[in-house]
Design a protein around this motif. Structure first.
Motif, PDB file in Angstrom:
ATOM      1  N   MET A  96       0.843  -1.199   0.000  1.00 21.16           N
ATOM      2  CA  MET A  96       0.000   0.000   0.000  1.00 21.16           C
ATOM      3  C   MET A  96       0.884   1.257   0.000  1.00 21.16           C
ATOM      4  SD  MET A  96      -2.992   1.083   2.600  1.00 21.16           S
ATOM      5  CE  MET A  96      -1.908   1.657   3.876  1.00 21.16           C
ATOM      6  N   ASN A  97       1.954   1.208   0.808  1.00 20.10           N
ATOM      7  CA  ASN A  97       2.863   2.357   0.833  1.00 20.10           C
ATOM      8  C   ASN A  97       3.508   2.580  -0.519  1.00 20.10           C
ATOM      9  OD1 ASN A  97       2.313   2.768   3.480  1.00 20.10           O
ATOM     10  ND2 ASN A  97       4.086   1.649   4.237  1.00 20.10           N
ATOM     11  N   VAL A 284      -5.303  -1.300   8.006  1.00 21.00           N
ATOM     12  CA  VAL A 284      -4.292  -0.356   7.525  1.00 21.00           C
ATOM     13  C   VAL A 284      -4.798   1.078   7.506  1.00 21.00           C
ATOM     14  CG1 VAL A 284      -2.963  -1.987   6.162  1.00 21.00           C
ATOM     15  CG2 VAL A 284      -4.861  -0.791   5.120  1.00 21.00           C
ATOM     16  N   ALA A 285      -6.133   1.225   7.553  1.00 18.92           N
ATOM     17  CA  ALA A 285      -6.678   2.581   7.446  1.00 18.92           C
ATOM     18  C   ALA A 285      -6.247   3.446   8.622  1.00 18.92           C
ATOM     19  CB  ALA A 285      -8.194   2.534   7.356  1.00 18.92           C
ATOM     20  N   GLY A 286      -5.975   2.799   9.779  1.00 22.24           N
ATOM     21  CA  GLY A 286      -5.605   3.570  10.955  1.00 22.24           C
ATOM     22  C   GLY A 286      -4.205   4.149  10.899  1.00 22.24           C
ATOM     23  N   ARG A 287      -3.474   3.910   9.838  1.00 21.75           N
ATOM     24  CA  ARG A 287      -2.095   4.415   9.742  1.00 21.75           C
ATOM     25  C   ARG A 287      -2.037   5.644   8.841  1.00 21.75           C
ATOM     26  NH1 ARG A 287      -1.181   2.968  13.612  1.00 21.75           N
ATOM     27  NH2 ARG A 287      -1.877   0.940  14.151  1.00 21.75           N
ATOM     28  N   SER A 288      -1.546   6.723   9.367  1.00 26.90           N
ATOM     29  CA  SER A 288      -1.389   7.925   8.545  1.00 26.90           C
ATOM     30  C   SER A 288      -0.210   7.715   7.595  1.00 26.90           C
ATOM     31  CB  SER A 288      -1.111   9.128   9.444  1.00 26.90           C
ATOM     32  OG  SER A 288       0.117   8.932  10.114  1.00 26.90           O
ATOM     33  N   SER A 289      -0.152   8.540   6.537  1.00 29.90           N
ATOM     34  CA  SER A 289       0.963   8.363   5.602  1.00 29.90           C
ATOM     35  C   SER A 289       2.295   8.652   6.312  1.00 29.90           C
ATOM     36  CB  SER A 289       0.797   9.233   4.358  1.00 29.90           C
ATOM     37  OG  SER A 289       0.660  10.565   4.745  1.00 29.90           O
ATOM     38  N   SER A 315       0.508  -5.974   9.812  1.00 28.02           N
ATOM     39  CA  SER A 315      -0.820  -5.373   9.697  1.00 28.02           C
ATOM     40  C   SER A 315      -1.217  -4.588  10.947  1.00 28.02           C
ATOM     41  CB  SER A 315      -1.859  -6.444   9.387  1.00 28.02           C
ATOM     42  OG  SER A 315      -1.754  -7.492  10.319  1.00 28.02           O
ATOM     43  N   VAL A 316      -0.607  -4.864  12.098  1.00 22.91           N
ATOM     44  CA  VAL A 316      -0.977  -4.111  13.303  1.00 22.91           C
ATOM     45  C   VAL A 316       0.216  -3.336  13.877  1.00 22.91           C
ATOM     46  CG1 VAL A 316      -2.855  -5.656  13.956  1.00 22.91           C
ATOM     47  CG2 VAL A 316      -0.562  -6.118  14.808  1.00 22.91           C
ATOM     48  N   ASN A 317       1.311  -3.318  13.146  1.00 26.18           N
ATOM     49  CA  ASN A 317       2.511  -2.642  13.657  1.00 26.18           C
ATOM     50  C   ASN A 317       2.252  -1.139  13.817  1.00 26.18           C
ATOM     51  OD1 ASN A 317       5.074  -2.542  14.566  1.00 26.18           O
ATOM     52  ND2 ASN A 317       6.055  -2.736  12.568  1.00 26.18           N
ATOM     53  N   SER A 332      -0.057   8.053  14.266  1.00 26.44           N
ATOM     54  CA  SER A 332      -1.310   8.422  13.588  1.00 26.44           C
ATOM     55  C   SER A 332      -2.328   9.002  14.555  1.00 26.44           C
ATOM     56  CB  SER A 332      -1.922   7.191  12.910  1.00 26.44           C
ATOM     57  OG  SER A 332      -1.010   6.576  12.055  1.00 26.44           O
ATOM     58  N   GLY A 333      -1.994   9.031  15.841  1.00 28.38           N
ATOM     59  CA  GLY A 333      -2.900   9.617  16.829  1.00 28.38           C
ATOM     60  C   GLY A 333      -3.815   8.599  17.496  1.00 28.38           C
ATOM     61  N   ASN A 334      -3.660   7.294  17.180  1.00 26.13           N
ATOM     62  CA  ASN A 334      -4.480   6.271  17.858  1.00 26.13           C
ATOM     63  C   ASN A 334      -4.012   6.119  19.304  1.00 26.13           C
ATOM     64  OD1 ASN A 334      -5.940   5.437  15.438  1.00 26.13           O
ATOM     65  ND2 ASN A 334      -3.980   4.604  14.781  1.00 26.13           N
TER      66      ASN A 334
END
Ligand SMILES: NC(=O)C1=CN([C@@H]2O[C@H](COP(=O)(O)OP(=O)(O)OC[C@H]3O[C@@H](n4cnc5c(N)ncnc54)[C@H](O)[C@@H]3O)[C@@H](O)[C@H]2O)C=CC1
Ligand SMILES: CC(=O)C(=O)O
Length: 559
Positions: A96-97, A284-289, A315-317, A332-334
């Motif tokens: 994805m990156n 993966v959506a929870g990861r900011s670029s 996937s959860v790193n 990402s602020g989570n």
């Protein structure tokens, strides 16, 4: 005038796709890759095949995107390929990156294109595999086998058996349910079957053929009905997700989603497959670029992609950014509840205001002197007065160093070389300590199993290992080796395992009987001086990590 096709990624899939498209003769191709000279070399090689294969089309290789201007079709094959032991999902974040990096190069504005212009290939590949297996089973031409594999590209993809025909005859008339089931299963695992054989990469002949079929359908406006991956907007009851469904492919790209009627069990299987895709998207959506970029850098610059303490699946790193009290936040602020607390020392919580204030004040007065300093003396006095077994204190900078020094002191005092530790116990990363922490082979006690390459055999022979909480076996080992043992080192609470009643007392008695030092390694278990019920049993040496990275070896010496 010839059409123009750009293929990003000059690896196995990309280069083979360009070779196939070049062979068609009616499209110029541009091959782009980040590896310097690789696309240029492959492009030139392919161009030079033109006279032999009868293609006048151009093939250009490039490391940038200038040459890609005015392409009719762009195919992205850039990514990392699967290796044995990896699932397709393991590739998700990295690929994805990479795809994001590619789309940011203005080929596609990742969010700006309508759905008919962005679609995927996997269903064509999965269907080709299913058709191949059926043709082989029946000994018929692959051309006469029609099939559809829908859903995601994972193990729960949905081969539509009811729509599978051979020369127009339903497959159910030609093969038993059991045989079809076996072919479906082989199709689901088709990618893995090839990865297991290739070992150093994944399939590329069938994938590049599938790409070429789609490219041809677009360039020649063929209006082919293919099982492609399309962004669904309510079709098949699925909304806002890319899933494999029958699509019409022509000059307009993905011109239509063909919404065939599914039976209940087929619809359910498609929904289940879509749910797996959704789960991955959410992961993966929870990861900011920014975080994805940093995770990539971590993989690039840190051995194993991390600090060596925790290895999360890709996937959860995540990367911790800050902590306050019992909570931490990723880049990402989570927000997370932190059950690790720095693996022990953050007993007061992250960034406790009093600690922050004290640290800032202390740093303002200088931080490293090398010489003995006023605060070290006062802290040592405080520790000796607070800890019943402490006579003197040696400050160290890590738990590894504290344990290492305790073992050395014990060896020097007893003039013996061997130390007994417990299986699963962690005493840092010195050669002595990295024994049987997570043993890779089952050996008879007290044989030590090194946890890393590079540890000298001579040191392995100096360490004995006993089972934690098993006083009888430990006693047998100590009795057999007492005249060569300098020390026993133990985490009183081993990781998250509490000592059985009588275990530590028994250990104390045994070590006293044979005049062996008993080292209590409290670097991790210690979560406050007064909380551990075992503290009335004092060891000969004690390591501890009472405050922020201020590790201490506390020594009662001699006993
Ligand atoms: N969905 C599907 O049905 C299939 C998907 N794949 C995927 O396709 C991808 C390519 O597979 P292979 O060609 O076998 O791998 P490969 O490793 O042979 O080639 C990948 C190429 O991508 C390049 N690359 C990496 N980052 C790039 C970037 N930012 N810009 C441009 N190029 C970049 C690499 O330098 C390399 O040359 C893999 O991710 C693989 O998992 C492969 C087969 C089937
Ligand atoms: C690589 C891959 O996804 C496949 O061969 O199916």
């Amino acid at each position: 005038m010839r059409s123009k096709v750009t293929v990003v990624g000059a690896g196995n899939v990309g280069a083979t796709a360009v070779q196939r498209i070049h062979q068609l003769g009616y499209a110029d191709t541009v091959l782009v890759d980040v590896v310097e000279d690789l696309p240029q070399g492959k492009a030139l090689d392919m161009l030079e095949s033109g006279p032999v294969i009868g293609s006048d089309a151009q093939v250009i290789g490039s490391n940038d995107y200038e040459a890609t201007a005015n392409s009719d079709v762009v195919v992205i094959t850039a990514g990392i390929a699967r290796r044995p032991g990896m699932s397709r999902d393991d590739l998700l974040l990295t690929n994805m990156n990479i795809t994001t990096a590619v789309t940011e190069q203005n080929i596609l504005e990742s969010s700006g294109f309508p759905r008919n212009r962005v679609f995927g290939m996997a269903g064509v590949l999965d269907t080709a595999r299913f058709r191949t297996f059926i043709a082989q089973e029946l000994n018929v031409s692959v051309e006469d086998v029609q099939a559809y594999v829908l859903g995601g590209h994972g193990d729960d993809m949905v081969p539509l058996v009811r729509y599978t025909t051979v020369g127009g005859i339903p497959i159910s008339e030609m093969l038993s349910e059991e045989t079809v089931g076996a072919l479906v299963q082989r199709t689901r695992q088709g990618g893995g079957e090839i990865v297991a054989l290739l070992k150093a990469g994944s399939a590329f002949y069938a994938p590049s053929a599938s790409i070429t079929q789609m490219v041809e359908a677009i360039l020649l406006d063929k209006k082919r009905i293919l099982p492609g991956c399309a962004y669904l907007e309510g079709e098949f009851g699925i909304n806002g997700l890319c899933v494999g469904v029958p699509i019409k492919v022509g000059a307009g790209g993905m011109e239509q989603v063909i919404e065939i009627k599914l039976m209940d069990h087929e619809q359910k299987a498609l929904e289940a497959s879509a749910a797996s895709v959704q789960e991955l998207v959410e992961k993966v959506a929870g990861r900011s670029s920014r975080e994805r970029e940093l995770l990539d850098k971590a993989a690039r610059y840190l051995p194993g992609g991390g600090s060596g303490n925790t290895n999360f699946p890709e996937s959860v790193n995540f990367l911790a950014r800050e902590g306050r009290g019992s909570h931490i936040w990723d880049v990402s602020g989570n927000e997370y509840v932190d059950w690790l607390m720095g693996s022990g020392p953050m007993v007061l919580g992250h960034a406790h205001p009093a600690v922050v204030e004290a640290v800032i004040e202390a740093v303002g007065q200088g931080s490293t002197f090398f010489t003995t300093n006023e605060k070290a003396v006062l802290l040592a006095e405080e520790l000796v007065n607070s800890v019943p077994c402490a006579d003197k204190v040696r400050f160290t900078t890590s738990g590894t160093d504290a344990c290492f020094q305790c073992m050395r002191a014990a060896r020097a005092y007893r003039k013996r070389e061997k130390v007994l530790k417990f299986e699963g116990g962690f005493h840092g990363t010195s050669d002595y300590a990295l024994m049987s922490v997570t043993p890779s082979s089952a050996e008879e006690f007290p044989q030590a199993v090194p946890n890393s390459g590079g540890i000298p055999k001579a040191i392995q022979d100096l360490m004995l290992v006993a089972p934690y909480n098993d006083l009888d076996t430990t006693a047998t080992i100590i009795e057999a080796h007492h005249d060569e043992l300098a020390a026993v080192i133990v985490e009183p609470v081993q990781r998250i395992i509490s000592p059985k009643s009588g275990f530590l007392q028994g250990l104390r008695e045994l070590t006293k009987r044979y005049d062996i030092r008993l080292i209590f390694d409290e670097v991790v278990p210690d979560s406050g001086w007064n909380t551990a019920g075992h503290r009335y049993i004092t060891g000969s040496l004690l390591t501890s990590a009472p405050w922020v990275k201020s590790w201490a070896a506390v020594i009662r010496w001699p006993q």
